[in-house]
Design a protein around this motif. Structure first.
Motif, PDB file in Angstrom:
ATOM      1  N   HIS A  29      13.578   7.769  12.779  1.00 15.49           N
ATOM      2  CA  HIS A  29      13.470   6.577  11.952  1.00 15.49           C
ATOM      3  C   HIS A  29      13.590   6.888  10.467  1.00 15.49           C
ATOM      4  N   THR A  30      14.228   5.995   9.713  1.00 16.57           N
ATOM      5  CA  THR A  30      14.236   6.070   8.255  1.00 16.57           C
ATOM      6  C   THR A  30      13.877   4.695   7.703  1.00 16.57           C
ATOM      7  N   VAL A  31      13.356   4.692   6.496  1.00 16.20           N
ATOM      8  CA  VAL A  31      12.985   3.468   5.806  1.00 16.20           C
ATOM      9  C   VAL A  31      13.606   3.518   4.419  1.00 16.20           C
ATOM     10  N   ASP A  32      14.412   2.511   4.078  1.00 17.05           N
ATOM     11  CA  ASP A  32      15.050   2.433   2.765  1.00 17.05           C
ATOM     12  C   ASP A  32      14.616   1.155   2.065  1.00 17.05           C
ATOM     13  N   PHE A  33      14.125   1.276   0.820  1.00 17.16           N
ATOM     14  CA  PHE A  33      13.802   0.127  -0.018  1.00 17.16           C
ATOM     15  C   PHE A  33      14.973  -0.104  -0.970  1.00 17.16           C
ATOM     16  N   ARG A  34      15.434  -1.352  -1.086  1.00 16.00           N
ATOM     17  CA  ARG A  34      16.569  -1.685  -1.953  1.00 16.00           C
ATOM     18  C   ARG A  34      16.251  -2.946  -2.740  1.00 16.00           C
ATOM     19  N   MET A  35      16.181  -2.824  -4.057  1.00 19.60           N
ATOM     20  CA  MET A  35      15.904  -3.978  -4.888  1.00 19.60           C
ATOM     21  C   MET A  35      17.097  -4.939  -4.878  1.00 19.60           C
ATOM     22  N   THR A  36      16.806  -6.220  -4.738  1.00 21.61           N
ATOM     23  CA  THR A  36      17.867  -7.232  -4.762  1.00 21.61           C
ATOM     24  C   THR A  36      17.779  -8.129  -5.988  1.00 21.61           C
ATOM     25  N   ASP A  37      16.609  -8.172  -6.637  1.00 20.39           N
ATOM     26  CA  ASP A  37      16.427  -8.976  -7.841  1.00 20.39           C
ATOM     27  C   ASP A  37      15.172  -8.484  -8.551  1.00 20.39           C
ATOM     28  N   GLN A  38      15.133  -8.642  -9.879  1.00 21.14           N
ATOM     29  CA  GLN A  38      13.984  -8.168 -10.635  1.00 21.14           C
ATOM     30  C   GLN A  38      13.719  -9.100 -11.810  1.00 21.14           C
ATOM     31  N   TRP A  39      12.455  -9.270 -12.170  1.00 21.65           N
ATOM     32  CA  TRP A  39      12.040 -10.060 -13.317  1.00 21.65           C
ATOM     33  C   TRP A  39      10.738  -9.465 -13.833  1.00 21.65           C
ATOM     34  N   GLN A  40      10.253  -9.957 -14.962  1.00 16.54           N
ATOM     35  CA  GLN A  40       9.004  -9.454 -15.538  1.00 16.54           C
ATOM     36  C   GLN A  40       7.869  -9.613 -14.534  1.00 16.54           C
ATOM     37  N   GLY A  41       7.301  -8.507 -14.085  1.00 16.85           N
ATOM     38  CA  GLY A  41       6.145  -8.535 -13.198  1.00 16.85           C
ATOM     39  C   GLY A  41       6.437  -8.616 -11.713  1.00 16.85           C
ATOM     40  N   ARG A  68       1.194   0.825  -3.646  1.00 18.20           N
ATOM     41  CA  ARG A  68       2.200  -0.199  -3.931  1.00 18.20           C
ATOM     42  C   ARG A  68       3.401  -0.019  -3.025  1.00 18.20           C
ATOM     43  N   PRO A  69       4.142  -1.026  -2.689  1.00 16.91           N
ATOM     44  CA  PRO A  69       4.187  -2.325  -3.329  1.00 16.91           C
ATOM     45  C   PRO A  69       3.212  -3.332  -2.734  1.00 16.91           C
ATOM     46  N   GLU A  70       2.708  -4.204  -3.600  1.00 16.99           N
ATOM     47  CA  GLU A  70       1.924  -5.349  -3.170  1.00 16.99           C
ATOM     48  C   GLU A  70       2.904  -6.440  -2.766  1.00 16.99           C
ATOM     49  N   VAL A  71       2.714  -7.029  -1.601  1.00 13.17           N
ATOM     50  CA  VAL A  71       3.642  -8.023  -1.055  1.00 13.17           C
ATOM     51  C   VAL A  71       3.116  -9.424  -1.338  1.00 13.17           C
ATOM     52  N   LEU A  72       3.946 -10.243  -1.986  1.00 15.23           N
ATOM     53  CA  LEU A  72       3.582 -11.623  -2.277  1.00 15.23           C
ATOM     54  C   LEU A  72       4.163 -12.568  -1.225  1.00 15.23           C
ATOM     55  N   GLY A 111       4.599  -6.364  -9.507  1.00 14.81           N
ATOM     56  CA  GLY A 111       4.577  -5.142 -10.302  1.00 14.81           C
ATOM     57  C   GLY A 111       5.979  -4.704 -10.674  1.00 14.81           C
ATOM     58  N   ASP A 112       6.086  -3.439 -11.006  1.00 16.17           N
ATOM     59  CA  ASP A 112       7.345  -2.871 -11.482  1.00 16.17           C
ATOM     60  C   ASP A 112       8.063  -2.125 -10.387  1.00 16.17           C
ATOM     61  N   TRP A 113       9.385  -2.042 -10.513  1.00 17.95           N
ATOM     62  CA  TRP A 113      10.232  -1.238  -9.653  1.00 17.95           C
ATOM     63  C   TRP A 113      10.296   0.147 -10.244  1.00 17.95           C
ATOM     64  N   PRO A 114      10.272   1.212  -9.497  1.00 16.32           N
ATOM     65  CA  PRO A 114      10.247   1.284  -8.053  1.00 16.32           C
ATOM     66  C   PRO A 114       8.830   1.238  -7.513  1.00 16.32           C
ATOM     67  N   PRO A 115       8.683   0.811  -6.264  1.00 18.77           N
ATOM     68  CA  PRO A 115       7.369   0.849  -5.638  1.00 18.77           C
ATOM     69  C   PRO A 115       6.959   2.299  -5.387  1.00 18.77           C
ATOM     70  N   SER A 116       5.690   2.513  -5.122  1.00 15.01           N
ATOM     71  CA  SER A 116       5.215   3.891  -4.887  1.00 15.01           C
ATOM     72  C   SER A 116       4.348   3.958  -3.631  1.00 15.01           C
ATOM     73  N   PRO A 117       4.918   3.609  -2.466  1.00 18.65           N
ATOM     74  CA  PRO A 117       4.106   3.659  -1.257  1.00 18.65           C
ATOM     75  C   PRO A 117       3.791   5.098  -0.847  1.00 18.65           C
ATOM     76  N   THR A 118       2.633   5.274  -0.247  1.00 23.78           N
ATOM     77  CA  THR A 118       2.260   6.562   0.331  1.00 23.78           C
ATOM     78  C   THR A 118       1.895   6.313   1.788  1.00 23.78           C
ATOM     79  N   GLU A 119       1.853   7.374   2.558  1.00 23.85           N
ATOM     80  CA  GLU A 119       1.504   7.289   3.979  1.00 23.85           C
ATOM     81  C   GLU A 119       2.317   6.205   4.697  1.00 23.85           C
ATOM     82  N   VAL A 120       3.620   6.203   4.472  1.00 25.82           N
ATOM     83  CA  VAL A 120       4.510   5.246   5.136  1.00 25.82           C
ATOM     84  C   VAL A 120       4.612   5.622   6.609  1.00 25.82           C
TER      85      VAL A 120
END
Length: 127
Positions: A29-41, A68-72, A111-120
């Motif tokens: 298994h692999t997990v890839d995070f890819r930003m699709t849009d960004q704004w302040q916060g 992080r990331p916190e999911v809204l 929050g800000d990009w990039p996220p910093s997840p641990t223990e994925v």
């Protein structure tokens, strides 16, 4: 986990960053995070779950991480637990991932990009 700073309709641009944000793989298994849009916060991002073509299929999945990331908001998945750990689970139409295929889910992060997840982890196995 791979991180992509921007994605247009025509292509995705990948940027390598430190280990926890560069590409996580364990077994099949692999997990890839890819930003699709960004704004302040905040930002929108895809998460691509990929199963190795030489490994077994994945039938049902839970993706979890600490920090992080916190999911809204989320889509193509179910938020099972919010916080530490954050746990996203499959929905009926994407629970089965055959060998060599992937499924994409997404979220709005705080929050800000990039996220910093641990223990994925996928299904409890650390990536």
């Amino acid at each position: 986990m791979k991180l992509s700073p921007n994605r247009s309709l025509s292509s995705a641009v990948a940027v390598a960053v430190p280990f926890l944000c560069s590409g996580l793989a364990h077994g099949q298994h692999t997990v890839d995070f890819r930003m699709t849009d960004q704004w302040q916060g905040g930002y929108n991002a895809d998460i691509v779950l990929q199963v190795d073509p030489d490994g077994p299929s994945l039938n049902g999945w839970e993706l979890s991480w600490m920090d992080r990331p916190e999911v809204l908001y989320w889509w193509n998945c179910e938020l099972l637990e919010d916080g530490d750990p954050t746990v996203l689970g499959n929905v009926d139409y994407n629970q089965f991932i055959p060998s060599g295929e992937s499924r994409t889910l997404g979220f709005t992060g705080v929050g800000d990009w990039p996220p910093s997840p641990t223990e994925v982890r996928i299904n409890g196995e650390q990536i």
